[in-house]
Design an enzyme around this catalytic site. Sequence first.
Site, PDB file in Angstrom:
ATOM      1  CB  SER A   1      -0.868   0.009   1.260  1.00  0.00           C
ATOM      2  OG  SER A   1      -1.505   1.262   1.425  1.00  0.00           O
TER       3      SER A   1
ATOM      4  CE1 TYR B   1      -3.996  -1.360   4.778  1.00  0.00           C
ATOM      5  CE2 TYR B   1      -3.144   0.876   4.550  1.00  0.00           C
ATOM      6  CZ  TYR B   1      -3.596  -0.301   3.980  1.00  0.00           C
ATOM      7  OH  TYR B   1      -3.642  -0.425   2.612  1.00  0.00           O
TER       8      TYR B   1
HETATM    9  N1  LIG Z   1      -8.671  -0.693  -1.847  1.00  0.00           N
HETATM   10  C1  LIG Z   1      -7.648   0.142  -1.665  1.00  0.00           C
HETATM   11  O1  LIG Z   1      -7.790   1.365  -1.828  1.00  0.00           O
HETATM   12  C2  LIG Z   1      -6.285  -0.385  -1.297  1.00  0.00           C
HETATM   13  C3  LIG Z   1      -5.238   0.526  -1.140  1.00  0.00           C
HETATM   14  C4  LIG Z   1      -3.997   0.064  -0.779  1.00  0.00           C
HETATM   15  C5  LIG Z   1      -3.774  -1.286  -0.585  1.00  0.00           C
HETATM   16  N2  LIG Z   1      -4.792  -2.175  -0.756  1.00  0.00           N
HETATM   17  C6  LIG Z   1      -4.519  -3.605  -0.502  1.00  0.00           C
HETATM   18  O2  LIG Z   1      -4.910  -4.394  -1.606  1.00  0.00           O
HETATM   19  C7  LIG Z   1      -5.455  -5.640  -1.154  1.00  0.00           C
HETATM   20  C8  LIG Z   1      -6.864  -5.794  -1.668  1.00  0.00           C
HETATM   21  O3  LIG Z   1      -7.603  -4.628  -1.344  1.00  0.00           O
HETATM   22  P1  LIG Z   1      -9.202  -4.607  -1.256  1.00  0.00           P
HETATM   23  O4  LIG Z   1      -9.602  -3.207  -1.017  1.00  0.00           O
HETATM   24  O5  LIG Z   1      -9.779  -5.356  -2.407  1.00  0.00           O
HETATM   25  O6  LIG Z   1      -9.317  -5.451   0.091  1.00  0.00           O
HETATM   26  P2  LIG Z   1     -10.548  -5.806   0.994  1.00  0.00           P
HETATM   27  O7  LIG Z   1     -11.747  -6.048   0.173  1.00  0.00           O
HETATM   28  O8  LIG Z   1     -10.614  -4.839   2.133  1.00  0.00           O
HETATM   29  O9  LIG Z   1      -9.960  -7.175   1.589  1.00  0.00           O
HETATM   30  C9  LIG Z   1      -9.638  -8.254   0.740  1.00  0.00           C
HETATM   31  C10 LIG Z   1      -9.992  -9.520   1.426  1.00  0.00           C
HETATM   32  O10 LIG Z   1      -9.069  -9.803   2.484  1.00  0.00           O
HETATM   33  C11 LIG Z   1      -9.669 -10.838   3.180  1.00  0.00           C
HETATM   34  N3  LIG Z   1      -9.081 -11.012   4.517  1.00  0.00           N
HETATM   35  C12 LIG Z   1      -8.937 -10.140   5.527  1.00  0.00           C
HETATM   36  N4  LIG Z   1      -8.358 -10.743   6.583  1.00  0.00           N
HETATM   37  C13 LIG Z   1      -8.140 -12.015   6.229  1.00  0.00           C
HETATM   38  C14 LIG Z   1      -7.578 -13.138   6.860  1.00  0.00           C
HETATM   39  N5  LIG Z   1      -7.125 -13.093   8.131  1.00  0.00           N
HETATM   40  N6  LIG Z   1      -7.497 -14.303   6.181  1.00  0.00           N
HETATM   41  C15 LIG Z   1      -7.947 -14.381   4.917  1.00  0.00           C
HETATM   42  N7  LIG Z   1      -8.506 -13.366   4.259  1.00  0.00           N
HETATM   43  C16 LIG Z   1      -8.598 -12.202   4.919  1.00  0.00           C
HETATM   44  C17 LIG Z   1     -11.165 -10.541   3.235  1.00  0.00           C
HETATM   45  O11 LIG Z   1     -11.817 -11.770   2.936  1.00  0.00           O
HETATM   46  P3  LIG Z   1     -13.385 -12.041   3.273  1.00  0.00           P
HETATM   47  O12 LIG Z   1     -14.141 -10.873   2.738  1.00  0.00           O
HETATM   48  O13 LIG Z   1     -13.660 -13.316   2.554  1.00  0.00           O
HETATM   49  O14 LIG Z   1     -13.483 -12.151   4.772  1.00  0.00           O
HETATM   50  C18 LIG Z   1     -11.346  -9.519   2.110  1.00  0.00           C
HETATM   51  O15 LIG Z   1     -12.337  -9.847   1.191  1.00  0.00           O
HETATM   52  C19 LIG Z   1      -5.388  -5.609   0.383  1.00  0.00           C
HETATM   53  O16 LIG Z   1      -4.209  -6.246   0.813  1.00  0.00           O
HETATM   54  C20 LIG Z   1      -5.320  -4.119   0.675  1.00  0.00           C
HETATM   55  O17 LIG Z   1      -4.694  -3.826   1.910  1.00  0.00           O
HETATM   56  C21 LIG Z   1      -6.056  -1.749  -1.093  1.00  0.00           C
END
Ligand SMILES: NC(=O)c1ccc[n+]([C@@H]2O[C@H](COP(=O)([O-])OP(=O)(O)OC[C@H]3O[C@@H](n4cnc5c(N)ncnc54)[C@H](OP(=O)(O)O)[C@@H]3O)[C@@H](O)[C@H]2O)c1
Length: 259
Positions: free
Chosen positions: A158, A171
């Site tokens: 991130s 985070y």
């Molecule tokens: N969206 C953004 O703006 C952004 C920005 C920077 C970085 N990122 C990173 O990019 C990745 C994807 O982002 P996103 O926004 O699509 O994420 P998200 O929807 O918030 O999370 C992705 C998935 O992580 C799973 N998760 C959380 N804790 C877990 C655990 N202990 N074991 C297994 N699964 C777990 C959840 O699964 P379930 O729903 O099935 O419980 C969730 O659906 C993440 O690593 C996030 O930190 C996102």
Amino acid sequence: MARKFPQAVLPVSGGPRPLEGQVALITGGARRIGRAIALDLAAAGARIALTYRSSRADAEHTAELVAGAGGEVWLRRLDVTREAAIAATLRQLEKKWGRLDLLVNNAGLYEAGDLATLPRARWDRMLAANLTGPFLVSQAALPLLRHARPGRIIHLASLGGVHAFSQHPHYSVSKAGLIHLTKVMARALAPAIQVNAVAPGLISTVSAPRGWEARLVARTPARRAGAPGDVAEAVRFFATCSAFITGQVLLVDGGLSLV
Ligand SMILES: NC(=O)c1ccc[n+]([C@@H]2O[C@H](COP(=O)([O-])OP(=O)(O)OC[C@H]3O[C@@H](n4cnc5c(N)ncnc54)[C@H](OP(=O)(O)O)[C@@H]3O)[C@@H](O)[C@H]2O)c1
């Protein structure tokens, strides 16, 4: 029930398939960015092993989308903080497809918190999901990845791992740790396994962000939020690039890190 799906994450059919015959494991891939990565890698020819923790219906919908686009997909529930479950997932994956070429550590938590009052339990939960989880899943995947030429690991870090997000202290620290883990792993696992990280800035699934998202868009040189497909493109780059590129962090942030 048909669900609306952002155009930007739909894969282009009939394009080049550089991952034909390969197997990709994507953690936390039920929705949002993980779903876009699954569709994109499937369009590039990979068979997709997709894990979810609690979003079963979303994961099944992602699997339908992959299969509907002609891809092969295998679903499994997995909490990335549980070692026994990780080991079982890797064993079953080996039984199913006999190989693993690419691991995408996408699962992660995101929440705000006040440094002065943040309870230890929330700190531990964040570090467990965002840093220990990718370490454990990578470790368990090493035996299979060592047989790939090259094996590849891509972590979802991130912008918060590069810049200090003071309102998201646990985070931000977890993602900074993940970026350093990327570099340590790249060095420790070369030349057999290539390890890189994609670091998204603001990624939104809504077309007209409001509130804090809108304020962030106003500061972003690209003048928009990223879409899940923008992140998937960066993942595909690391999934297909020269094995000489390792230990790198690719920011997908519309230039926000520059201001
Ligand atoms: N969206 C953004 O703006 C952004 C920005 C920077 C970085 N990122 C990173 O990019 C990745 C994807 O982002 P996103 O926004 O699509 O994420 P998200 O929807 O918030 O999370 C992705 C998935 O992580 C799973 N998760 C959380 N804790 C877990 C655990 N202990 N074991 C297994 N699964 C777990 C959840 O699964 P379930 O729903 O099935 O419980 C969730 O659906 C993440 O690593 C996030 O930190 C996102």
